[in-house]
Design an enzyme around this catalytic site. Structure first.
Site, PDB file in Angstrom:
ATOM      1  N   GLU A 116      -9.588   6.187   7.124  1.00  0.00           N
ATOM      2  CA  GLU A 116      -8.156   6.441   7.010  1.00  0.00           C
ATOM      3  C   GLU A 116      -7.777   7.693   6.220  1.00  0.00           C
ATOM      4  O   GLU A 116      -6.817   8.389   6.594  1.00  0.00           O
ATOM      5  CB  GLU A 116      -7.473   5.227   6.368  1.00  0.00           C
ATOM      6  CG  GLU A 116      -7.485   3.995   7.248  1.00  0.00           C
ATOM      7  CD  GLU A 116      -7.011   2.762   6.500  1.00  0.00           C
ATOM      8  OE1 GLU A 116      -5.988   2.184   6.920  1.00  0.00           O
ATOM      9  OE2 GLU A 116      -7.656   2.380   5.508  1.00  0.00           O
ATOM     10  N   ARG A 125       0.841  -1.209   0.000  1.00  0.00           N
ATOM     11  CA  ARG A 125       0.000   0.000   0.000  1.00  0.00           C
ATOM     12  C   ARG A 125       0.874   1.256   0.000  1.00  0.00           C
ATOM     13  O   ARG A 125       0.514   2.255  -0.633  1.00  0.00           O
ATOM     14  CB  ARG A 125      -0.955   0.005   1.193  1.00  0.00           C
ATOM     15  CG  ARG A 125      -1.945   1.166   1.170  1.00  0.00           C
ATOM     16  CD  ARG A 125      -3.048   0.998   2.195  1.00  0.00           C
ATOM     17  NE  ARG A 125      -4.093   0.108   1.759  1.00  0.00           N
ATOM     18  CZ  ARG A 125      -5.216   0.500   1.173  1.00  0.00           C
ATOM     19  NH1 ARG A 125      -5.425   1.778   0.914  1.00  0.00           N
ATOM     20  NH2 ARG A 125      -6.139  -0.374   0.837  1.00  0.00           N
TER      21      ARG A 125
END
Length: 776
Positions: free
Chosen positions: A726, A320
């Site tokens: 997030e 990620r």
């Protein structure tokens, strides 16, 4: 495409509704694991920890510990009937160290006692002899010795080296990003009770009950159906309870199984710091080639990340970080290399953003450096390089091969630039700094593009269980976990909206592996996307059954049935919901359903690092203004303007709270939260006295948060909403860049400040002194 809610229907989604447990949070009524009423024979557990970062265990005599009055049993690796492993997947993280300890604080044994004081006193009597081994503690040491968990991972697109060589301008640099402690208010906690035969129930503070179920079963040599894991709520998680809760849950379950008595393991704050992993610290090196107008041709990024003593979730976190290394910018020629480094420190783990923040901050440093070199506003360089707008004839493609067809960052930046009065304020700050010797100000406006979905495609699934009782009340259970983010409230809104019922008709219940199996972690910002759709699916099944029965009973077409405002319209007649349910019950219609959802379109090749790992992207931007005292390094966030895209918000009140908290947590990571280990691998910052999370006084003096009013998900998500857990954390990047701007005004602009994070007062003071001397 618009949300398909009928205009005549009562709107229960897209409304600002308070968190279902808000009153319990502030009054102290909310029950957490340590608040569960337990039998008087419940045992307390303390973990015995290694005193070395890397050492062989030569001998271990625990006889004096076990004979201490009030101690029931001492556990070691020899007492584990199944597998000695608490890792999420790699099998490299022992419950109890056997032959070698790999970090200072690692679990070596456990004391089971009548109370925690007895356990603590007894643990001091352990006689363990070690042979100390060389320890690799830092990123630099790991790079020098080649201490890695696996080979480098690479994502590459275009003709990187050729484009770099042909660029008119070239720069290279490095930024160091520190880790971050989760500092959830409720520490790691587990309480286990045995049942009949092989049954065991574990109440624990976890984001991933299914993983706890699997790991407990593996350690105890049981099947998954023997273990039930229950989580009503967590007092914060932030990723730190995705895999790190495995150890206390396993040990509590093992203690209960071996003693036949209920057992509880609750970490105190110091132990929690020392035992658990953090956000990965990164060292990011970069080379960039660009034109005089700020157009970036090529970027080469090397991400070196400290993983700690085992894999944990580092492989996915690295992926990620790599997939966010370009942030909002269409870089046609880019190479990202990830070095997953093994060190004798706590095994670092998931933390809100899951590697994305590190990747994004690295790219924003590149932009800031380029702008300084060209002597232009960094926002001009940002705007020059954005991905093409969603309405463009052609769309940009990420370095990992995903087409960005939903880009709206231009709209957000354009609006925020106006509402924050960014251009005029920047001019005023430049003027102010020329006339102020010791107090400097800085401002920065930075974007966020964050991918939503798990990189591992199989995790993008969720289930729900829904009962409608014959009095019309509704029982809701789903696979997500509540950690204060408001997930349960949103899912209840979704179900209430389907049945057109008041929200208080929906009973929210504790997450349980016995009700919804095979769940994924509540992580990757996907809680509402996945579980909301699953709950909606279950409600639709029950509605469909009720509709068919009531239509047949009234001898009308199903299209003539409508659920509105607590009523069920049946042709010319109408019944309140409870009466309609009773009729269906008497007609022997099933009023219980499971729901399921799997995210479409996503796919990812973890070997080639190519695919479409994300269903969609969430966008946002923040404009932060700071003040910096060059004599002390003390600084303040004077003002923050945030515009964030959440699609069609399920609950604006909860979403704005998430944005505010995410921004502050991101700013804390980049400014005040410093983790320090000594040369022996001991964590020195293991309490609030030495580790500074943001306090109320650290929030911006002027804090303006707004949801992007034109936001709407291009994909068919739950009511066209977007994830909000997030992405807002990365809005805090603007604070670090604003501090960099303030430093650039010290004695002119002849060299770039190269500010690392966290930008603590000490670091800022040293930067200003060094920068001032370098420009004399």
């Amino acid at each position: 495409m618009k949300d398909t809610d009928q205009p005549s229907k009562q709107k229960i989604v897209h409304k600002a509704i308070r968190h279902d447990s808000a009153h319990k949070h502030v009054s102290g009524e909310a029950k957490y694991v340590d608040d569960i009423a337990v039998p008087p024979n419940t045992l307390q557990i303390l973990l015995g920890q290694s005193k070395y970062a890397h050492a062989k265990i030569l001998s271990m005599d625990l006889s004096r510990v076990e004979s201490f009055p009030g101690v029931i049993k001492v556990l070691t690796a020899a007492d584990i009937p199944g597998t000695n492993d608490c890792s999420p997947f790699a099998g490299d993280d022992p419950i109890f160290a056997e032959n070698v300890v790999s970090y200072l604080g690692q679990s070596v044994f456990a004391v089971i006692a009548e109370n925690i004081k007895i356990a603590r006193n007894a643990s001091e009597l352990a006689d363990i002899k070690y042979e100390e081994l060389p320890a690799v503690l830092t990123i630099d040491q790991a790079l020098e010795t080649g201490n890695v968990l696996g080979p480098p991972a690479i994502i590459e697109s275009g003709k990187v080296d050729e484009a770099l060589a042909k660029s008119n301008n070239k720069l290279e640099g490095k930024i160091i990003l520190g880790g971050q402690e989760h500092f959830y208010l409720e520490g790691q906690a587990a309480y286990a009770v045995t049942g009949e035969d092989t049954d065991i129930v574990v109440h624990c503070s976890t984001q991933h009950p299914t993983e706890i179920q699997h790991k407990v079963a593996m350690a105890l040599g049981l099947s998954n159906h023997d273990v039930t894991v229950i989580t009503r709520r967590m007092g914060g998680g932030f990723g730190g309870k995705e895999s790190q809760g495995n150890l206390p849950a396993i040990v509590a379950a093992l203690a209960a199984k071996l003693t036949g008595r209920p057992a509880k393991l609750i970490y105190d704050r110091d132990d929690d710091f020392i035992l658990t992993g953090k956000r990965h610290d990164f060292q990011i090196s970069y080379k960039v080639g660009f034109e005089d107008n700020g157009l970036i041709n090529s970027v080469i990024v090397d991400q070196a990340m400290r993983c700690g003593m085992s894999w944990d979730l580092s492989e996915a976190i690295a992926a990620r970080a790599m997939c966010h290394a370009e942030n909002s910018y269409f870089i046609k020629n880019m190479r990202i290399t990830s070095h997953r480094l093994k060190t004798n420190t706590q095994s670092n783990t998931a933390f809100r953003g899951f590697g994305g923040p590190q990747g994004i901050v690295g790219m924003e440093r590149v932009i800031d450096h380029v702008a300084h070199y060209l002597n232009v506003d960094p926002l001009l360089v940002r705007e020059r390089n954005f991905y093409p707008h969603k309405t463009s004839a052609t769309h940009g493609i990420t370095p990992y091969g995903q087409t960005v067809h939903d880009c709206i960052i231009q709209d957000i930046i354009s609006e925020l630039k106006k509402t924050s009065n960014y251009v005029d304020r920047r001019k005023d700050i430049e003027k102010y700094n020329k006339n102020s010797k010791f107090l400097k100000r800085g401002i920065s406006l930075t974007p966020v593009k964050f991918g939503i979905s798990f990189n591992a495609s199989f995790l993008n699934q969720a289930g729900a269980l829904l009962h409608v009782y014959n009095d019309g009340s509704v029982y809701l259970n789903h696979g997500g976990t509540e950690m204060g983010q408001g997930l349960n409230t949103k899912i209840a809104q979704i179900v209430a909206n389907e049945f057109q019922l008041p929200l208080d008709t929906i009973k929210i219940t504790a997450t349980s592996t016995g009700k919804v199996p095979n769940t994924s972690a509540t992580a990757a910002s996907s809680g509402s996307d996945l579980n909301g759709m699953a709950a909606k699916n279950a409600a639709e099944k029950i509605k469909s059954r009720m509709t068919e029965y009531l239509a047949a009973e009234a001898q009308i077409k199903p299209e003539a049935i409508a659920f509105e405002d607590g009523m069920v319209i049946v042709g010319a007649n109408s019944y309140d919901f409870a009466e309609a349910v009773k009729r269906c019950y008497m007609g022997r219609i099933s009023l219980s359903a499971t729901g399921f959802y799997s995210t479409p379109k996503v796919h990812w090749d973890p070997k080639k690092f190519k695919g479409r790992p994300f269903y969609y992207f969430a966008y946002g931007a923040a404009c932060s203004e700071v003040a910096l005292d060059l004599l002390t390094g003390e600084n303040r966030i004077l003002r923050a303007d945030i515009l964030h895209d959440v699609g069609r918000s399920l609950n604006p009140a909860i979403d704005i709270g998430q944005i505010e908290g995410g921004y502050i947590q991101g700013a804390g990571w980049l400014t005040t939260e410093e983790l320090v280990w000594d040369s022996k691998g001991k964590l020195l910052t293991h309490a609030p006295s030495t580790y500074k999370i943001p306090a109320c006084s650290d929030r911006p003096l002027d804090f303006r948060v707004k949801l992007f009013s034109e936001g709407e998900n291009c994909e068919e998500t739950i009511h066209r909403s977007k994830a909000v857990g997030e992405p807002p954390l990365m809005l805090g990047t603007s604070v670090l860049m604003a501090l960099s701007h303030a430093l650039q005004s010290v004695n002119g602009r002849s060299s770039y400040p190269n500010l690392n994070a966290p930008a603590t007062p000490e670091r800022l003071l040293m930067q200003s002194v060094e920068f001032d001397q370098a420009n004399v």
